[in-house]
Every structure is written in structure tokens, then in C-alpha cells.
Design a protein around this motif. Structure first.
Motif, PDB file in Angstrom:
ATOM      1  N   THR A 193      50.962  50.473  52.049  1.00 12.81           N
ATOM      2  CA  THR A 193      51.719  50.924  53.210  1.00 12.81           C
ATOM      3  C   THR A 193      51.216  50.196  54.443  1.00 12.81           C
ATOM      4  O   THR A 193      50.053  50.348  54.834  1.00 12.81           O
ATOM      5  CB  THR A 193      51.576  52.441  53.404  1.00 12.81           C
ATOM      6  N   ALA A 194      52.077  49.394  55.014  1.00  7.02           N
ATOM      7  CA  ALA A 194      51.697  48.586  56.169  1.00  7.02           C
ATOM      8  C   ALA A 194      51.722  49.418  57.435  1.00  7.02           C
ATOM      9  O   ALA A 194      52.317  50.500  57.499  1.00  7.02           O
ATOM     10  CB  ALA A 194      52.641  47.397  56.299  1.00  7.02           C
ATOM     11  N   SER A 195      51.075  48.911  58.475  1.00  2.00           N
ATOM     12  CA  SER A 195      51.075  49.600  59.755  1.00  2.00           C
ATOM     13  C   SER A 195      52.366  49.357  60.515  1.00  2.00           C
ATOM     14  O   SER A 195      52.678  50.071  61.454  1.00  2.00           O
ATOM     15  CB  SER A 195      49.888  49.142  60.592  1.00  2.00           C
ATOM     16  N   SER A 196      53.117  48.323  60.076  1.00  2.00           N
ATOM     17  CA  SER A 196      54.433  48.055  60.672  1.00  2.00           C
ATOM     18  C   SER A 196      55.395  47.735  59.530  1.00  2.00           C
ATOM     19  O   SER A 196      55.397  48.443  58.528  1.00  2.00           O
ATOM     20  CB  SER A 196      54.333  46.913  61.687  1.00  2.00           C
ATOM     21  N   ALA A 197      56.124  46.687  59.631  1.00  2.00           N
ATOM     22  CA  ALA A 197      57.094  46.343  58.590  1.00  2.00           C
ATOM     23  C   ALA A 197      56.410  45.655  57.426  1.00  2.00           C
ATOM     24  O   ALA A 197      55.578  44.763  57.611  1.00  2.00           O
ATOM     25  CB  ALA A 197      58.186  45.438  59.159  1.00  2.00           C
ATOM     26  N   ALA A 198      56.767  46.067  56.204  1.00  2.00           N
ATOM     27  CA  ALA A 198      56.191  45.455  55.014  1.00  2.00           C
ATOM     28  C   ALA A 198      56.591  44.009  54.865  1.00  2.00           C
ATOM     29  O   ALA A 198      55.903  43.217  54.215  1.00  2.00           O
ATOM     30  CB  ALA A 198      56.611  46.241  53.774  1.00  2.00           C
ATOM     31  N   SER A 199      57.693  43.620  55.488  1.00  2.00           N
ATOM     32  CA  SER A 199      58.155  42.234  55.381  1.00  2.00           C
ATOM     33  C   SER A 199      57.188  41.267  56.045  1.00  2.00           C
ATOM     34  O   SER A 199      57.219  40.067  55.772  1.00  2.00           O
ATOM     35  CB  SER A 199      59.542  42.102  56.015  1.00  2.00           C
ATOM     36  N   ALA A 200      56.326  41.803  56.941  1.00  2.00           N
ATOM     37  CA  ALA A 200      55.384  40.937  57.644  1.00  2.00           C
ATOM     38  C   ALA A 200      54.043  40.830  56.921  1.00  2.00           C
ATOM     39  O   ALA A 200      53.093  40.247  57.448  1.00  2.00           O
ATOM     40  CB  ALA A 200      55.168  41.474  59.059  1.00  2.00           C
ATOM     41  N   VAL A 201      53.944  41.405  55.708  1.00  2.00           N
ATOM     42  CA  VAL A 201      52.682  41.403  54.969  1.00  2.00           C
ATOM     43  C   VAL A 201      52.691  40.293  53.928  1.00  2.00           C
ATOM     44  O   VAL A 201      53.642  40.174  53.138  1.00  2.00           O
ATOM     45  CB  VAL A 201      52.441  42.758  54.285  1.00  2.00           C
ATOM     46  N   ASP A 202      51.634  39.475  53.944  1.00  2.00           N
ATOM     47  CA  ASP A 202      51.432  38.460  52.908  1.00  2.00           C
ATOM     48  C   ASP A 202      50.439  38.995  51.878  1.00  2.00           C
ATOM     49  O   ASP A 202      49.447  39.638  52.237  1.00  2.00           O
ATOM     50  CB  ASP A 202      50.889  37.166  53.519  1.00  2.00           C
ATOM     51  N   VAL A 203      50.692  38.701  50.598  1.00  4.45           N
ATOM     52  CA  VAL A 203      49.841  39.193  49.518  1.00  4.45           C
ATOM     53  C   VAL A 203      49.293  38.009  48.730  1.00  4.45           C
ATOM     54  O   VAL A 203      50.050  37.102  48.360  1.00  4.45           O
ATOM     55  CB  VAL A 203      50.597  40.137  48.579  1.00  4.45           C
ATOM     56  N   ALA A 204      47.976  38.026  48.502  1.00  2.00           N
ATOM     57  CA  ALA A 204      47.335  36.986  47.700  1.00  2.00           C
ATOM     58  C   ALA A 204      46.343  37.651  46.749  1.00  2.00           C
ATOM     59  O   ALA A 204      45.954  38.808  46.920  1.00  2.00           O
ATOM     60  CB  ALA A 204      46.635  35.971  48.598  1.00  2.00           C
ATOM     61  N   THR A 205      45.957  36.884  45.749  1.00  2.00           N
ATOM     62  CA  THR A 205      44.975  37.386  44.788  1.00  2.00           C
ATOM     63  C   THR A 205      43.782  36.430  44.740  1.00  2.00           C
ATOM     64  O   THR A 205      43.914  35.244  45.078  1.00  2.00           O
ATOM     65  CB  THR A 205      45.593  37.535  43.391  1.00  2.00           C
ATOM     66  N   PHE A 206      42.613  36.963  44.350  1.00  2.00           N
ATOM     67  CA  PHE A 206      41.434  36.120  44.219  1.00  2.00           C
ATOM     68  C   PHE A 206      40.605  36.618  43.043  1.00  2.00           C
ATOM     69  O   PHE A 206      40.772  37.748  42.561  1.00  2.00           O
ATOM     70  CB  PHE A 206      40.595  36.090  45.510  1.00  2.00           C
ATOM     71  N   GLY A 207      39.720  35.731  42.565  1.00  6.94           N
ATOM     72  CA  GLY A 207      38.935  36.038  41.375  1.00  6.94           C
ATOM     73  C   GLY A 207      37.452  36.136  41.672  1.00  6.94           C
ATOM     74  O   GLY A 207      37.038  36.456  42.784  1.00  6.94           O
ATOM     75  N   ILE A 208      36.647  35.803  40.682  1.00  7.66           N
ATOM     76  CA  ILE A 208      35.208  36.000  40.785  1.00  7.66           C
ATOM     77  C   ILE A 208      34.543  35.026  41.751  1.00  7.66           C
ATOM     78  O   ILE A 208      33.387  35.233  42.139  1.00  7.66           O
ATOM     79  CB  ILE A 208      34.539  35.885  39.398  1.00  7.66           C
ATOM     80  N   THR A 209      35.252  33.978  42.163  1.00  2.97           N
ATOM     81  CA  THR A 209      34.663  33.035  43.118  1.00  2.97           C
ATOM     82  C   THR A 209      34.802  33.512  44.555  1.00  2.97           C
ATOM     83  O   THR A 209      34.215  32.918  45.454  1.00  2.97           O
ATOM     84  CB  THR A 209      35.308  31.656  42.974  1.00  2.97           C
ATOM     85  N   GLY A 210      35.558  34.586  44.764  1.00  2.38           N
ATOM     86  CA  GLY A 210      35.671  35.145  46.097  1.00  2.38           C
ATOM     87  C   GLY A 210      36.969  34.798  46.793  1.00  2.38           C
ATOM     88  O   GLY A 210      37.840  34.094  46.264  1.00  2.38           O
ATOM     89  N   ALA A 211      37.095  35.316  48.017  1.00  2.34           N
ATOM     90  CA  ALA A 211      38.349  35.190  48.767  1.00  2.34           C
ATOM     91  C   ALA A 211      38.545  33.821  49.391  1.00  2.34           C
ATOM     92  O   ALA A 211      39.562  33.580  50.043  1.00  2.34           O
ATOM     93  CB  ALA A 211      38.397  36.259  49.848  1.00  2.34           C
ATOM     94  N   THR A 212      37.586  32.908  49.209  1.00  2.00           N
ATOM     95  CA  THR A 212      37.788  31.541  49.717  1.00  2.00           C
ATOM     96  C   THR A 212      38.778  30.779  48.854  1.00  2.00           C
ATOM     97  O   THR A 212      39.240  29.710  49.244  1.00  2.00           O
ATOM     98  CB  THR A 212      36.451  30.783  49.744  1.00  2.00           C
ATOM     99  N   SER A 213      39.078  31.326  47.682  1.00  2.00           N
ATOM    100  CA  SER A 213      40.027  30.664  46.765  1.00  2.00           C
ATOM    101  C   SER A 213      41.139  31.643  46.399  1.00  2.00           C
ATOM    102  O   SER A 213      41.262  32.070  45.258  1.00  2.00           O
ATOM    103  CB  SER A 213      39.310  30.169  45.508  1.00  2.00           C
ATOM    104  N   THR A 214      41.941  32.014  47.388  1.00  2.00           N
ATOM    105  CA  THR A 214      43.047  32.928  47.112  1.00  2.00           C
ATOM    106  C   THR A 214      44.286  32.165  46.666  1.00  2.00           C
ATOM    107  O   THR A 214      44.461  30.985  46.995  1.00  2.00           O
ATOM    108  CB  THR A 214      43.385  33.760  48.350  1.00  2.00           C
ATOM    109  N   GLU A 215      45.122  32.855  45.935  1.00  2.00           N
ATOM    110  CA  GLU A 215      46.406  32.290  45.505  1.00  2.00           C
ATOM    111  C   GLU A 215      47.508  33.300  45.822  1.00  2.00           C
ATOM    112  O   GLU A 215      47.325  34.512  45.602  1.00  2.00           O
ATOM    113  CB  GLU A 215      46.386  31.994  44.007  1.00  2.00           C
ATOM    114  N   PRO A 216      48.635  32.790  46.315  1.00  2.00           N
ATOM    115  CA  PRO A 216      49.728  33.711  46.624  1.00  2.00           C
ATOM    116  C   PRO A 216      50.201  34.439  45.371  1.00  2.00           C
ATOM    117  O   PRO A 216      50.162  33.900  44.261  1.00  2.00           O
ATOM    118  CB  PRO A 216      50.826  32.791  47.175  1.00  2.00           C
ATOM    119  N   VAL A 217      50.596  35.692  45.538  1.00  2.00           N
ATOM    120  CA  VAL A 217      51.130  36.478  44.428  1.00  2.00           C
ATOM    121  C   VAL A 217      52.561  36.044  44.158  1.00  2.00           C
ATOM    122  O   VAL A 217      53.318  35.726  45.081  1.00  2.00           O
ATOM    123  CB  VAL A 217      51.055  37.982  44.767  1.00  2.00           C
ATOM    124  N   ASP A 218      52.925  36.035  42.909  1.00  2.00           N
ATOM    125  CA  ASP A 218      54.295  35.696  42.507  1.00  2.00           C
ATOM    126  C   ASP A 218      55.259  36.600  43.261  1.00  2.00           C
ATOM    127  O   ASP A 218      55.213  37.823  43.125  1.00  2.00           O
ATOM    128  CB  ASP A 218      54.433  35.895  41.000  1.00  2.00           C
TER     129      ASP A 218
END
Length: 436
Positions: A58-83
């Protein structure tokens, strides 16, 4: 042992981040793990399975303005956009399907990113179905084995650092603990926590026969499906003892006291030694030696309690040991140090019986470490006025219950000290009468 839980189809978690996170499509409530700020994570959740699971942010404003990414065991320096095909937006709610377990998710809105980690319990389930002692044991450690396991579970912070999740697996058993006075052992229920179990593990060896009960883990407890298994009766082999030593105190005002941190002082010194042993201790022995390493043991006694009188000058070391029936497990207690000082014997030459009560009205020697003592007091005609055989005793200046006349009397003393020194003393005693 399993317990059922009524279905929960919607679970909501309120967070101190931009919005709120909730899960749908599960009847088992995801378990939140406490995390520190240093991880960079707003939350860590252990889910029973990711199959059919949806995550709603649940976003603080519009959900359309939220970007979603995923990351693994190497940490958030290597995120990938979610499908994007796994994302749907409706007002302030962003729904994410196809959740990947043991992965991190980053939600960015208004230039600020909030990070979460999702741990999949089904990837490392608790499968322990039996517990029993391992074939090889140690006197101080008991090794246990299980059928099944509860492998280590981890989450990863935004810098890639891994943190083990405490599964809070509980082992319960009974042992013995010494009481505060070191006089006996009492039964004590023990509870030991394990973060994970994978193969053989160990605990401090129990001091009595017991059963081991293993229950877990925290997630099965939360889901109402805690698993509990118990072992057959375990026979203790580890041995322990609690010991004490108490010295009899003499209130002799004419004895020269020696200040010492150890036991001992002026001989003869009477000390009571006492021991209590754990259940498996079959062989017991108190030992004395003149050397701290007990290479030359001069005295042994199998009794748990005994009293000993030390009469020789020098230092004696005393300890208690016990062993199990096989002699393979043994225990040595604390070493007590008993120090006996050299002898000393001094004789006064005057006193004033009947003059002032309690003040110089009794003739006594001043002594230290005197183990044999004889004293005889005579008048000038060789008539024996008094006789005593303890240096603590004295002469009150009376004969036949009446004070003797003032004048000169004589003492003869034969004594022996703790150091072997022999005393053959004689001298005069002057009885003085003071007028009021």
C-alpha cells in the motif's frame, strides 16, 4: 504432534515505512522477524510457501508511481526490475504475484526505497521425527542425533551480509545442579535453544538419567503445527561433585592467632570436609598431598564426609575426586590449602588473682601450634598446686577452692609443637596482691 489452525486468508502488517505490506492467498500467517536498522531492511517475513502467494504493498500515494525491483544474496546493489506482468495496480495498492522465496523486494516511491526480505519456509522445513544419543559420547558433552533436520535459514541485508534466522528449536531435559551452600545436588529442568539442527549436536552432559524432548520450530508453533519428539531414557555417565570445608574455631584468648586467607593457622586445626556427588559417581575419594599436583598422595579416604585434625607444620593440599563405574569419567573438585604455622610458647611470671576480676587474675601461657602439653605448678615446698594438659587452660591461683597466699610458685612444662620442637620449660610465678 500437530495442531490445526483456522484459515486466515488475509494478513496485514503495519510498518514504519511509506505504507503497509500484506499477504493474500495463504492460510498460515507469515512470521515477522525482528531486524536491526543496520540491515537496511524494513522487514523480514517467513512464509510457509510462496505457492499461490500474493504480496500487496500500500503506497502513500498512487500505486502507479511505485517501482518494484528484486534482489538476491549479493544485496540491493544488484537489483532487477520485477516482471511487469506480475504487477497490478489499483489506487494506492500494488499487488505482486509470482513471489520468489528467499529473495528481497524493493519498493521505490517519491525517490525513497523500502526493502523487504521474503524467506520461504518450504525450502528448509523442520522435518525432525526422532531424537537419540549418538554412538560416541564424551564425559563432559552429550552428543545427540536426529532423524530429519532443521537446516539453517538466512536472510540478507541490502549490503549482501547474511543473517541467520533463529528457528528457536527447544531441547528440554533434566540434570542436577549444586545448591548455593555446596552441600547437595538438586534436580533442575533445562531448556536449551538452537537456531538450527543439521546432524549431530551437543549439550553439557546431564548429571542424571533423563529423557530429551525436542520441539520446534518457532514457525510451526506460530502456525499451530509444533512438532515434538522424545528420546528413550538416557543413562548419565558424567560426574560432578560439590565440596565444602569448615574449620572448627577456638576462642582461646591466649592463643596467638595467624591471619591467613587459607584454612589452618595454629595447630591443632580441626577441619570438617564434606562432599556431595552426582548420580553416576560410584568411586569417591578425598586426597591429601604436600604438593599442589598431588603427585605424592599421603592420605586417602572414600567417605564423603570426614573430619581431620592437622598437627604438623607446613602446607597440605586437600581435594575430592569421583568417577563413574567404568573409571572413564572422573571429576576433581577444588583444592583446599591448609597451612599450619611454627610453634611458639611463652610463660608469664606474675599475676594477681582476686585483686580485680577479669584483669590478670589467671595464669596462662601464650602459645601457637602446640599439639602436646603438660603443665604442673608447685609451691616452694614442692606441693602440687595445679595440673592441666591443654594450653588453653590456666591456674586461677587457688588450691582446694581457696586462693593461695601471695608469693613465689613454680611451673614445669613439657610440650611439643607442630614443627616437632620440644619444650621443657620451668620458672617462677609471682602472685601479687594489690591493696585497694
Amino acid at each position: 504432534m500437530y495442531r490445526t489452525l483456522s484459515a486466515i486468508t488475509l494478513i496485514i502488517f503495519s510498518l514504519a515505512a511509506h505504507g503497509a505490506l500484506r499477504f493474500e492467498g495463504t492460510s498460515l500467517q507469515p512470521v515477522a522477524i525482528d531486524v536491526t536498522a543496520s540491515t537496511g531492511l524494513a522487514g523480514v517475513y517467513v512464509v510457509n510457501t510462496t505457492s499461490g502467494l500474493s504480496l500487496i504493498y500500500t503506497a502513500s500515494s498512487a500505486a502507479s508511481a511505485v517501482d518494484v525491483a528484486t534482489f538476491g544474496i549479493t544485496g540491493a546493489t544488484s537489483t532487477e526490475p520485477v516482471d511487469p506482468t506480475t504487477i497490478s495496480r489499483n489506487g494506492t495498492e500494488l499487488t505482486l504475484t509470482g513471489i520468489q522465496g528467499n529473495s528481497g523486494y524493493a519498493f521505490t516511491e517519491s525517490g525513497r526505497t523500502t526493502y523487504y526480505w521474503i524467506a520461504d519456509y518450504s525450502a528448509a522445513p523442520y522435518t525432525i521425527s526422532a531424537i537419540y544419543p549418538a554412538p560416541d559420547q564424551d564425559c563432559d558433552r552429550t552428543f545427540l542425533q536426529t532423524d530429519g533436520s532443521a537446516p539453517a535459514m538466512y536472510y540478507h541485508g541490502i549490503n549482501g551480509r547474511s543473517y541467520e534466522i533463529d528457528r528457536q528449536i527447544t531441547l528440554e531435559y533434566t540434570t542436577l545442579v549444586g545448591d548455593a551452600d555446596n552441600t547437595t545436588f538438586n534436580s533442575s529442568e533445562q531448556s536449551v535453544n538452537f537456531t538450527s539442527i543439521n546432524g549431530t549436536f551437543s549439550i553439557d552432559a546431564p548429571l542424571c538419567d533423563t529423557y530429551f524432548t525436542l520441539s520446534g520450530d518457532r514457525f510451526l508453533r506460530a502456525w499451530g503445527m509444533e512438532n515434538e519428539v522424545s528420546s528413550s531414557r538416557f543413562t548419565a555417565t558424567s560426574v560432578r561433585a560439590v565440596t565444602s570445608a569448615s574449620q572448627k574455631v577456638r576462642e582461646s584468648l591466649n592463643e596467638i592467632k595467624t591471619e591467613t586467607a587459607n584454612l589452618g593457622g595454629s595447630a591443632p586445626v580441626e577441619i570438617h570436609f564434606e562432599a556431595a556427588v552426582s548420580d553416576a559417581a560410584i568411586f569417591t575419594q578425598w586426597q591429601m598431598a604436600r604438593d599442589e599436583d598431588f603427585e605424592d598422595i599421603t592420605f586417602r579416604i572414600a567417605d564423603l564426609d570426614f573430619t581431620y585434625t592437622f598437627t604438623e607444620m607446613g602446607t597440605v593440599y586437600v581435594r575430592f575426586m569421583c568417577a563413574d563405574a567404568t573409571g572413564q569419567c572422573e571429576y576433581f573438585g577444588d583444592t583446599y590449602t591448609v597451612s599450619i604455622g611454627e610453634s611458639r610458647l611463652l610463660c608469664p611470671n606474675a599475676f594477681s588473682p582476686g585483686a580485680s576480676e577479669g584483669v590478670n587474675d589467671e595464669w596462662k601461657v601464650s602459645y601457637k601450634s602446640i599439639v602436646d602439653f603438660e603443665c604442673y605448678i608447685f609451691n616452694r615446698w614442692g606441693e602440687k598446686m595445679a595440673e592441666f594438659h591443654n594450653p588453653d587452660q590456666g591456674w586461677d591461683g587457688k588450691y582446694g577452692g581457696k586462693l593461695v597466699p601471695a608469693g613465689v610458685y613454680y611451673y614445669v612444662i613439657k610440650a611439643k609443637g607442630s614443627d616437632g620442637k620440644k619444650y621443657n620449660l620451668s620458672g617462677d610465678i609471682n602472685i601479687v596482691r594489690y591493696s585497694n
